[in-house]
Write a protein that holds these residues in place. Structure first.
Motif, PDB file in Angstrom:
ATOM      1  N   LYS A  58      -0.668  91.494  39.243  1.00 39.45           N
ATOM      2  CA  LYS A  58      -0.403  90.039  39.057  1.00 39.45           C
ATOM      3  C   LYS A  58       1.551  89.566  39.196  1.00 39.45           C
ATOM      4  O   LYS A  58       2.397  90.233  38.892  1.00 39.45           O
ATOM      5  N   ALA A  59       2.217  88.309  40.264  1.00 37.28           N
ATOM      6  CA  ALA A  59       3.555  88.345  40.561  1.00 37.28           C
ATOM      7  C   ALA A  59       3.243  86.908  39.562  1.00 37.28           C
ATOM      8  O   ALA A  59       2.227  86.416  39.703  1.00 37.28           O
ATOM      9  N   SER A  60       4.468  86.723  38.928  1.00 39.05           N
ATOM     10  CA  SER A  60       4.967  85.183  38.025  1.00 39.05           C
ATOM     11  C   SER A  60       6.781  84.925  39.186  1.00 39.05           C
ATOM     12  O   SER A  60       6.629  85.311  39.184  1.00 39.05           O
ATOM     13  N   PHE A  61       7.012  83.747  38.802  1.00 36.16           N
ATOM     14  CA  PHE A  61       8.361  83.346  38.697  1.00 36.16           C
ATOM     15  C   PHE A  61       8.694  82.991  37.510  1.00 36.16           C
ATOM     16  O   PHE A  61       8.633  82.415  36.454  1.00 36.16           O
ATOM     17  N   TYR A  62      10.330  83.655  38.065  1.00 40.49           N
ATOM     18  CA  TYR A  62      11.323  82.433  37.028  1.00 40.49           C
ATOM     19  C   TYR A  62      11.518  81.519  36.747  1.00 40.49           C
ATOM     20  O   TYR A  62      10.676  80.470  37.676  1.00 40.49           O
ATOM     21  N   ALA A  63      11.324  80.718  35.557  1.00 41.82           N
ATOM     22  CA  ALA A  63      11.925  79.729  34.947  1.00 41.82           C
ATOM     23  C   ALA A  63      13.110  79.013  35.738  1.00 41.82           C
ATOM     24  O   ALA A  63      13.799  79.842  35.456  1.00 41.82           O
ATOM     25  N   ASN A  64      13.324  77.859  35.656  1.00 37.73           N
ATOM     26  CA  ASN A  64      14.622  76.954  36.124  1.00 37.73           C
ATOM     27  C   ASN A  64      15.815  77.465  35.044  1.00 37.73           C
ATOM     28  O   ASN A  64      16.526  77.559  35.020  1.00 37.73           O
ATOM     29  N   THR A  98       3.264  91.097  48.183  1.00 38.96           N
ATOM     30  CA  THR A  98       2.377  90.632  49.401  1.00 38.96           C
ATOM     31  C   THR A  98       1.122  89.921  49.041  1.00 38.96           C
ATOM     32  O   THR A  98       0.884  90.367  47.709  1.00 38.96           O
ATOM     33  N   ASN A  99       0.919  87.588  48.938  1.00 39.13           N
ATOM     34  CA  ASN A  99       0.113  87.826  48.019  1.00 39.13           C
ATOM     35  C   ASN A  99      -1.792  88.229  48.903  1.00 39.13           C
ATOM     36  O   ASN A  99      -1.710  88.083  49.796  1.00 39.13           O
ATOM     37  N   VAL A 100      -2.033  88.923  48.593  1.00 45.30           N
ATOM     38  CA  VAL A 100      -3.674  89.519  48.622  1.00 45.30           C
ATOM     39  C   VAL A 100      -4.437  88.196  49.070  1.00 45.30           C
ATOM     40  O   VAL A 100      -5.483  88.254  49.873  1.00 45.30           O
ATOM     41  N   SER A 101      -4.531  86.868  48.489  1.00 49.35           N
ATOM     42  CA  SER A 101      -5.362  85.649  49.058  1.00 49.35           C
ATOM     43  C   SER A 101      -5.027  85.144  50.417  1.00 49.35           C
ATOM     44  O   SER A 101      -6.008  84.560  51.086  1.00 49.35           O
ATOM     45  N   GLY A 133       2.892  82.125  48.120  1.00 51.67           N
ATOM     46  CA  GLY A 133       1.958  81.013  47.722  1.00 51.67           C
ATOM     47  C   GLY A 133       2.557  79.814  47.029  1.00 51.67           C
ATOM     48  O   GLY A 133       4.040  80.044  46.848  1.00 51.67           O
ATOM     49  N   ASN A 134       1.667  79.048  45.631  1.00 54.76           N
ATOM     50  CA  ASN A 134       2.379  77.652  45.458  1.00 54.76           C
ATOM     51  C   ASN A 134       2.915  78.387  44.224  1.00 54.76           C
ATOM     52  O   ASN A 134       1.985  79.005  43.338  1.00 54.76           O
ATOM     53  N   THR A 135       3.652  77.440  43.831  1.00 51.26           N
ATOM     54  CA  THR A 135       4.163  77.533  42.583  1.00 51.26           C
ATOM     55  C   THR A 135       3.380  76.778  41.609  1.00 51.26           C
ATOM     56  O   THR A 135       3.669  77.114  40.152  1.00 51.26           O
ATOM     57  N   ARG A 136       2.832  76.160  42.167  1.00 44.57           N
ATOM     58  CA  ARG A 136       1.511  75.404  41.029  1.00 44.57           C
ATOM     59  C   ARG A 136       0.349  75.947  40.289  1.00 44.57           C
ATOM     60  O   ARG A 136       0.524  76.080  39.605  1.00 44.57           O
ATOM     61  N   SER A 137       0.274  77.339  40.948  1.00 45.46           N
ATOM     62  CA  SER A 137      -0.449  78.284  40.343  1.00 45.46           C
ATOM     63  C   SER A 137      -0.440  79.295  39.573  1.00 45.46           C
ATOM     64  O   SER A 137      -0.934  79.541  38.526  1.00 45.46           O
ATOM     65  N   GLY A 138       0.963  79.769  39.477  1.00 41.72           N
ATOM     66  CA  GLY A 138       2.230  80.245  38.213  1.00 41.72           C
ATOM     67  C   GLY A 138       1.691  81.663  38.902  1.00 41.72           C
ATOM     68  O   GLY A 138       2.551  82.167  37.872  1.00 41.72           O
ATOM     69  N   VAL A 139       0.856  82.573  38.512  1.00 49.06           N
ATOM     70  CA  VAL A 139       0.709  83.068  38.559  1.00 49.06           C
ATOM     71  C   VAL A 139      -0.395  83.813  40.143  1.00 49.06           C
ATOM     72  O   VAL A 139      -1.254  83.596  40.186  1.00 49.06           O
ATOM     73  N   LEU A 140       0.195  85.007  40.952  1.00 48.43           N
ATOM     74  CA  LEU A 140      -0.917  85.423  41.446  1.00 48.43           C
ATOM     75  C   LEU A 140      -1.363  86.734  41.672  1.00 48.43           C
ATOM     76  O   LEU A 140      -0.402  87.625  41.195  1.00 48.43           O
ATOM     77  N   ASN A 141      -2.416  86.798  42.680  1.00 46.47           N
ATOM     78  CA  ASN A 141      -2.590  88.475  42.473  1.00 46.47           C
ATOM     79  C   ASN A 141      -1.850  89.336  44.530  1.00 46.47           C
ATOM     80  O   ASN A 141      -1.646  88.289  45.190  1.00 46.47           O
TER      81      ASN A 141
END
Length: 148
Positions: A58-64, A98-101, A133-141
């Protein structure tokens, strides 16, 4: 005491000291010996360039709030750059995420440590996360391939 008695005791003690030095002990010696006559063969592992390591997670992103702060390697963090944080990979390592979805991918450079949330494998800058991916999801596979 008589000088002749002292002399005999002294000569007797000296004879015992000399005789004890000539005996061999039954204990094995602690000296390490190496057979230097035999050649030593050192085998180095062969590196294959085609076999990139692939890891799923799972991948996430940094907060501002991290914008403009120093990363673990001393660089200033910029949300607009394609960078990432990983717990163990060396700084400067290029990673294809790579986003698997939707099968979208981005190549990022590791310049920080993290994520420190259980179950997450990599933390992406928001621009890198938006690329796959979309940042609204927060976490991606994601599938992560270590390139260099």
């Amino acid at each position: 005491m008589n000088w002749s008695v002292i002399r005999y005791w002294g000569l007797g003690t000296l004879a015992l000291i000399i005789a004890s030095g000539c005996t061999t002990s039954d204990q094995p010696s602690n000296k390490l010996t190496a057979d230097t006559k035999r050649p030593v063969l050192i085998i180095k592992p062969v590196e294959h360039k085609k076999s990139n390591k692939v890891i799923y997670g799972k991948a996430s992103f940094y907060a501002n709030m991290f914008q403009g702060r120093k990363t673990a390697n001393g660089q200033i963090f910029d949300q607009g750059k394609l960078t990432a944080a990983h717990r163990t990979l060396a700084f400067g390592t290029k990673v294809k995420v790579t986003n698997v979805s939707n099968n979208k991918s981005v190549i990022v450079t590791v310049n920080d440590r993290g994520p420190f949330v259980r179950g997450r494998m990599i933390d992406l800058s928001s621009s890198a996360f938006r690329a796959i991916g979309n940042t609204r999801s927060g976490v991606l596979n994601v599938k992560m391939e270590i390139l260099k």
